[in-house]
Scaffold this motif. Structure first.
Motif, PDB file in Angstrom:
ATOM      1  N   VAL A   3      -0.010 -25.875  19.528  1.00  0.00           N
ATOM      2  CA  VAL A   3      -0.138 -26.304  20.770  1.00  0.00           C
ATOM      3  C   VAL A   3       0.966 -27.031  21.613  1.00  0.00           C
ATOM      4  O   VAL A   3       1.408 -26.668  22.462  1.00  0.00           O
ATOM      5  CB  VAL A   3      -1.439 -27.217  20.963  1.00  0.00           C
ATOM      6  CG1 VAL A   3      -1.442 -28.096  22.261  1.00  0.00           C
ATOM      7  CG2 VAL A   3      -2.529 -26.757  20.613  1.00  0.00           C
ATOM      8  N   PRO A  34      -6.426 -28.739  19.475  1.00  0.00           N
ATOM      9  CA  PRO A  34      -7.548 -28.880  20.492  1.00  0.00           C
ATOM     10  C   PRO A  34      -8.783 -29.534  20.030  1.00  0.00           C
ATOM     11  O   PRO A  34      -9.017 -29.374  18.845  1.00  0.00           O
ATOM     12  CB  PRO A  34      -7.588 -27.504  20.950  1.00  0.00           C
ATOM     13  CG  PRO A  34      -7.304 -26.599  19.926  1.00  0.00           C
ATOM     14  CD  PRO A  34      -6.184 -27.264  19.313  1.00  0.00           C
ATOM     15  N   TRP A  55      -4.472 -28.098  29.788  1.00  0.00           N
ATOM     16  CA  TRP A  55      -4.543 -28.868  28.654  1.00  0.00           C
ATOM     17  C   TRP A  55      -5.057 -28.014  27.507  1.00  0.00           C
ATOM     18  O   TRP A  55      -5.772 -27.051  27.830  1.00  0.00           O
ATOM     19  CB  TRP A  55      -5.085 -30.359  28.783  1.00  0.00           C
ATOM     20  CG  TRP A  55      -6.542 -30.112  29.429  1.00  0.00           C
ATOM     21  CD1 TRP A  55      -6.734 -29.873  30.844  1.00  0.00           C
ATOM     22  CD2 TRP A  55      -8.037 -30.122  29.010  1.00  0.00           C
ATOM     23  NE1 TRP A  55      -7.950 -29.987  31.129  1.00  0.00           N
ATOM     24  CE2 TRP A  55      -8.689 -29.871  30.152  1.00  0.00           C
ATOM     25  CE3 TRP A  55      -8.253 -30.031  27.473  1.00  0.00           C
ATOM     26  CZ2 TRP A  55     -10.303 -29.816  29.854  1.00  0.00           C
ATOM     27  CZ3 TRP A  55      -9.680 -29.794  27.362  1.00  0.00           C
ATOM     28  CH2 TRP A  55     -10.601 -29.789  28.542  1.00  0.00           C
ATOM     29  N   ALA A  56      -4.806 -28.144  25.963  1.00  0.00           N
ATOM     30  CA  ALA A  56      -5.493 -27.655  25.091  1.00  0.00           C
ATOM     31  C   ALA A  56      -7.008 -27.865  24.848  1.00  0.00           C
ATOM     32  O   ALA A  56      -7.262 -28.992  24.431  1.00  0.00           O
ATOM     33  CB  ALA A  56      -4.542 -27.908  23.860  1.00  0.00           C
ATOM     34  N   ILE A 131      -4.377 -19.645  21.947  1.00  0.00           N
ATOM     35  CA  ILE A 131      -4.181 -20.913  22.583  1.00  0.00           C
ATOM     36  C   ILE A 131      -4.814 -20.887  23.785  1.00  0.00           C
ATOM     37  O   ILE A 131      -4.827 -20.134  24.724  1.00  0.00           O
ATOM     38  CB  ILE A 131      -2.645 -21.590  22.746  1.00  0.00           C
ATOM     39  CG1 ILE A 131      -2.024 -21.738  21.368  1.00  0.00           C
ATOM     40  CG2 ILE A 131      -2.936 -22.948  23.297  1.00  0.00           C
ATOM     41  CD1 ILE A 131      -0.785 -22.062  21.215  1.00  0.00           C
ATOM     42  N   LEU A 133      -5.863 -22.974  27.235  1.00  0.00           N
ATOM     43  CA  LEU A 133      -5.320 -23.921  28.255  1.00  0.00           C
ATOM     44  C   LEU A 133      -6.409 -24.110  29.177  1.00  0.00           C
ATOM     45  O   LEU A 133      -6.351 -23.073  30.223  1.00  0.00           O
ATOM     46  CB  LEU A 133      -3.998 -23.765  28.420  1.00  0.00           C
ATOM     47  CG  LEU A 133      -3.036 -23.704  27.400  1.00  0.00           C
ATOM     48  CD1 LEU A 133      -1.409 -23.400  28.022  1.00  0.00           C
ATOM     49  CD2 LEU A 133      -2.951 -25.112  26.480  1.00  0.00           C
TER      50      LEU A 133
END
Length: 174
Positions: A3, A34, A55-56, A131, A133
């Motif tokens: 991340v 996360p 944001w993760a 990932i 987001l």
């Protein structure tokens, strides 16, 4: 990719983009994975005083991929950030990133013309990690403009020529 490395890329792309509506770019959060109490992200502050954050989050299994579509109006900051980030990735094509797509998160947002609104960007890395987001926004002290105040903005050459090596993983605690 971890991340923090993905957020390093996003932060560098936002810096290189030099968008006239962005007044500041700030990293926040302490989590390196996360789902924690202090989600890590990048926050963009805008001329209106509002902010948008990437944001993760934990990737939901049933996230629905969505087409890119047009740039939404400034009042939809969370959506604008996702489209802007997608456009930056389309041009920069960072080496550690294999692909990216807008996604709707189940239970988040609403439908617009029968389609769910995007709420996240799913990034697939070359090392096969994914990932997710999420994007959110806060209001500012001034009303958001109804139309884009910078309709002639073009992503600068600095983004097209941008290259970032993946940062080294954080040291483990002793």
């Amino acid at each position: 990719m971890q991340v923090p490395q993905a957020l390093d890329i996003m932060e560098a792309l936002y810096q290189a983009a030099e968008h006239p509506d962005v007044t500041a770019i700030q990293r926040y959060g302490r989590d390196t994975e996360p789902g924690g109490q202090s989600p890590a992200g990048v926050r963009l502050w805008h001329q209106s005083g509002s902010s948008s954050m990437l944001w993760a989050a934990v990737p939901p299994r049933d996230a629905q991929p969505l087409p890119l579509g047009e740039m939404p109006p400034p009042r939809l900051r969370f959506w604008r950030l996702l489209v802007f980030t997608h456009q930056l990735l389309d041009i920069a094509r960072p080496e550690p990133v294999a692909g990216w797509e807008l996604c709707a998160t189940p239970g988040v947002g609403w439908t617009e013309n029968g389609q769910p609104t995007p709420s996240a960007l799913r990034i697939t890395c070359r090392d096969r990690t994914v990932i997710y987001l999420r994007s959110t926004a806060t209001s500012g002290d001034r009303r958001e403009p109804e139309t884009d105040p910078y309709p002639d903005y073009q992503i600068p050459q600095g983004v097209r020529e941008w290259h970032l090596r993946v940062s080294a993983p954080s040291a483990e605690r002793a």
